[in-house]
Design an enzyme around this catalytic site. Structure first.
Site, short mmCIF file in Angstrom:
data_model
loop_
_atom_site.label_atom_id
_atom_site.label_comp_id
_atom_site.label_asym_id
_atom_site.label_seq_id
_atom_site.Cartn_x
_atom_site.Cartn_y
_atom_site.Cartn_z
N HIS A 127 10.91 -2.14 2.88
CA HIS A 127 9.65 -2.83 2.62
C HIS A 127 8.93 -2.28 1.39
O HIS A 127 8.04 -2.93 0.85
CB HIS A 127 8.73 -2.78 3.85
N ASP A 157 15.20 -1.24 7.84
CA ASP A 157 14.11 -0.99 6.88
C ASP A 157 14.45 0.17 5.94
O ASP A 157 13.63 1.03 5.68
CB ASP A 157 12.78 -0.70 7.59
N SER A 232 5.23 5.93 2.90
CA SER A 232 6.38 5.15 3.35
C SER A 232 7.58 5.42 2.46
O SER A 232 7.53 5.28 1.24
CB SER A 232 6.02 3.66 3.31
#
Length: 483
Positions: A127, A157, A232
């Protein structure tokens, strides 16, 4: 007398200094009071600095320029996404009845990444780079280098990047299976673009599933090490300086850290990384069954001696499970010697076993335990995309490099588009769900492999498609992929 004076020095240096001024030894006594102590505490320091010194050079900032989905409002529906601005909106991928897509706008995004080989391979989250047109990686030594996306895997992911250069510091890969709840860990990344930051916590839980994003393959490590925007794709490391997870999600109602973060286990990341690096896509195995967790009520009704396991609700026609003789109502108790506690862990173990391998499955049928050998199939429709090291773009099991999922047309001609990636080339060309692809570059296509092969042959010009849309045929050109 000297013993009394020494006691006064320890209790109150100022009082002793005043008394000493009236003696002939004032200079020597004053020096005793003002000389600093060399070490307050004997013996080293209680610190994580040595771990940080090893890990920090391998953690990078990932900067992305591209198109991203624009939220129609600043407020997110609570069950729509834990952290919409952080993870991106999951959406419906153009399915019938779905909420219309919001037009995409050019956007700069930021995340973190981890250098996993000295050749310059970098792991980050899918993402983080989803919709990227250009990717740049910033290193702690001041270098800022362009990165190529080797491949992405939406199901886990994860994404693998490659930068060109030398003298890259790589992190050591640990064993996430050996991680225990209560272990101390450090989270390293670039939160809120303030610069590389280290936070500390423990492993709070293992085997978590959140369902955020694609949610297909999840086995998160949960941690209370503070994770915020920009973390992230960053590193979760143990006290040996080994990578045990890739930070991915947080649970938050406010958008800030509340001590519940989720990291992708490094063992899962190893599988994805190796497949993307060598094949450009991720291959996983499947049994071909639908299952549900055995609840206490189900266990009681089946006469099982203990809870746990997964009960088979249906068996796919022609699947590995059907060929091996598995049936609806069988309870899978273990897979390759590991007890089945929930359906999430079972799915992950099956996937990691690899297509074509033979697995030992222990079931309970009609109250009797039975061991069955199952030769596993390759999982289909995993939404994996990548370019591989040779630069050739590849699609997932049921999708082509155009960014679509297709299926044979029930009418016998062409391929029906079932799903369109809103950030893919097909979407840019105006292709829609329900369109039927009749030809590629003036050649009829009747199979998914045929479509993939035809697209791959087009390397120096746009791909020409003949589309049947609601009974009308039209030619559509799809531009070549960048990079």
């Amino acid at each position: 007398m000297l013993g009394v004076l020494a006691a006064l020095l320890l209790v109150s240096g100022a009082a002793w200094h005043g008394f000493a001024a009236e003696t002939h030894s004032s200079v020597a006594l004053a020096a005793t009071v003002t000389t600093p102590i060399a070490h307050a505490v004997a013996g080293g320091r209680d610190s994580y600095a040595d771990v940080v010194d090893v890990v920090a050079p391998a953690v990078v900032t990932v900067r992305v320029q591209g198109r991203a989905q624009v939220s129609p409002t600043q407020f997110q529906v609570p069950d729509d996404d834990f952290f919409g601005q952080f993870f991106g909106s999951p959406g419906q991928n153009g399915r019938r009845g779905a909420t219309p897509r919001i037009p995409r706008q050019r956007q700069n995004a930021l995340g973190s990444g981890v250098v996993v080989t000295t050749e310059g391979y970098v792991l980050t989250n899918n993402h983080v780079v989803d919709g990227a047109e250009t990717v740049t990686v910033d290193f702690t030594d001041g270098r800022s280098l362009p990165a190529k996306i080797i491949g992405t895997d939406k199901a886990s992911d994860l994404a693998l990047l490659k930068v060109a250069g030398t003298d890259f510091k790589a992190v050591s890969l640990g064993d996430s299976d050996s991680v225990k709840v209560g272990d101390v860990v450090l989270a390293v990344g670039n939160p809120l673009n303030v610069g590389e930051t280290v936070t500390m916590g423990i492993i709070s839980a293992k085997g978590r599933s959140t369902g955020v994003g694609d949610g297909s393959y999840e086995d998160f490590l949960q941690t209370d090490a503070p994770i915020n925007h920009g973390n992230s794709g960053g590193a979760l490391v143990n006290m040996k300086g080994e990578l045990v997870g890739i930070n991915s999600q947080i649970l938050s109602e406010s958008g800030g850290n509340i001590g519940i973060g989720f990291s992708i286990p490094v063992n899962m990341a190893k599988h994805v990384m190796d497949d993307l690096r060598t094949k450009g896509k991720v291959t996983r195995a499947q049994l071909g069954v639908s299952v549900q967790t055995v609840t206490p009520d189900i266990a009681a009704s089946l006469g099982l001696k203990q809870n746990g396991g997964a009960i088979i609700g249906s068996v796919g026609e022609g699947s590995a499970a059907e060929r091996a003789g598995l049936r609806r109502g069988d309870v899978i108790m273990s897979f390759n010697g590991q007890a089945v506690q929930d359906i999430n862990s079972l799915r992950n173990r099956v996937a990691d076993a690899g297509p074509g391998t033979t697995a030992d499955v222990v079931i309970v049928r009609d109250g009797a335990e039975k061991k069955i050998a199952v030769k596993l199939d390759e999982a289909k429709g995993d939404r994996t995309t990548g370019r591989g090291e040779n630069g050739e773009e590849q699609g997932g099991a049921d999708s082509s490099a155009l960014g679509i999922t297709v299926a044979p047309n029930a009418k016998g001609t062409g391929l029906v588009i079932q799903d369109v990636d809103p950030d893919g080339r097909a979407a840019d060309a105006g292709l829609r769900q329900g369109d039927v692809i009749q030809e590629v570059n003036r050649q009829a296509v009747t199979s998914i492999d045929g479509l993939r092969a035809a697209v791959r042959k087009t390397t120096d010009k746009p791909t020409l498609l003949l589309i049947d849309r609601n009974g009308a045929t039209v030619f559509v050109t799809v531009k070549q992929a960048n990079g």
